[in-house]
Design an enzyme around this catalytic site. Structure first.
Site, short mmCIF file in Angstrom:
data_model
loop_
_atom_site.label_atom_id
_atom_site.label_comp_id
_atom_site.label_asym_id
_atom_site.label_seq_id
_atom_site.Cartn_x
_atom_site.Cartn_y
_atom_site.Cartn_z
N GLU A 131 18.74 40.09 75.98
CA GLU A 131 19.69 39.72 77.04
C GLU A 131 21.02 40.46 76.93
OE1 GLU A 131 20.00 35.49 77.57
OE2 GLU A 131 17.85 35.26 77.90
N GLU A 242 10.76 34.30 77.18
CA GLU A 242 11.43 33.01 77.11
C GLU A 242 11.30 32.31 78.45
OE1 GLU A 242 15.49 32.52 75.77
OE2 GLU A 242 15.34 34.24 74.42
#
Length: 316
Positions: A131, A242
């Site tokens: 991320e 995720e």
């Protein structure tokens, strides 16, 4: 089981792995900042392999190669994986600057030389960062704290990893990156995608507060993000690295965190991904061994994993 019609409509776009990966995300330390030791990782990995109502959860995604509290010592999740025969999606943390990333490379090389093929044979992929583009790309949802990594710097990190594993037991292992779907659909990050072997996507309808994100819409919201990632991935395999729904925590727009909704999300999203043979790393097995995280995505609550039952059914 309710199979997502949305997924069935896009399944032909996805090159599913021959042997599907089913795993969870594992942090390097507990809520009190204490480092996880080998025995802790072994405990978690073994619990994942024995979940009631399901099978095949034999993979683990790591965020870092470095043992928490050290400079560049390999993480003890590696010997734990060797002992429990758990497959590893390695992670190198990329949002802490080049000096820290150099230490990630040192730990990676050290793990190869220390554990040899007992380690390298278990590795299913290497994620360079997590991320990092999201942290510096204002697309769709508020940025998290942290410096992030500019696309060109991230590409340099990817090249460093490829050089580090060249001629080793990890040579030929797929090198990818994990980020939010919002980062991948931003054209400014296209060069990163071009340098990847696989695209790892994180998607949480619970946090998508600018959209209709009730549990009734969560399945469609997730697959909209998934389809957009597939479309942006330049033909690269897309792994879901995720996703999940919290059992407790604050209301986020229309999203309510509770065990009943977490069960619905598991049935609609996890079960359909498993049926389509998409590589999946769920968030999360246990958010905290002790303490009260908010939100809490853990299938298991706080306490000794050996004594706990899941908070919701995991059957499909």
């Amino acid at each position: 089981m309710r199979i997502s019609s949305t997924l069935l409509g896009v399944a032909t776009l996805v090159a599913a792995a021959e042997a599907q990966l089913r795993g969870f995300n594992y942090g390097a330390f507990f809520m009190n900042n204490a480092a996880k030791k080998q025995v802790d990782f072994e405990y978690e990995f073994n619990k994942a392999k024995n979940l009631p109502g399901t099978t095949g959860w034999t993979s683990a995604r790591l965020y870092t190669m470095i043992q928490h509290g050290t400079t560049n010592t390999p993480i003890t999740a590696i010997p734990a994986a060797i002992k429990t025969q758990t497959k590893l999606l390695l992670g190198l943390w990329a949002s802490a600057g080049s000096a820290n990333f150099n230490n990630e490379i040192v730990a990676l090389k050290s793990a190869i030389s220390t554990y040899g093929t007992a380690f390298t044979n278990l590795v299913v992929g290497i994620s360079v960062g997590s991320e990092d583009l999201y942290r510096i790309t204002p697309t769709g949802i508020a940025n998290r704290a942290g410096p992030g990594v500019q696309p060109n710097n991230l590409i340099n990190y990817i090249k460093q990893v490829r050089m580090a594993i060249s001629g080793t037991g990890l040579s030929g292992k797929p090198v990818g990156h994990v980020d939010t779907w919002t980062a991948y659909v931003n054209a400014s990050n296209n060069a990163v995608i071009s340098n990847l072997d696989f695209v790892g996507v994180d998607a949480y309808p619970y946090f998508q507060t600018t959209m209709a994100n009730s549990i009734g819409n969560a399945n469609a919201t997730f697959y909209d993000a998934y389809k957009q990632t597939v479309a942006a991935a330049k033909g690269k395999p897309v792994w879901v690295t995720e996703t999940g729904w919290p059992v407790s925590g604050p209301k986020q727009n229309q999203a309510v965190a509770n065990a009943a909704n977490a069960r619905i999300y598991w049935q609609d999203v996890a079960c359909s991904l498993l049926a389509a043979k998409v590589n999946l790393f769920w968030y999360d097995l246990q958010e905290a061994q002790w303490g009260n995280p908010s939100p809490d995505f853990g299938i298991f609550g706080a306490g000794d994993l050996g004594t706990l039952s899941p908070r919701y059914s995991l059957g499909c």
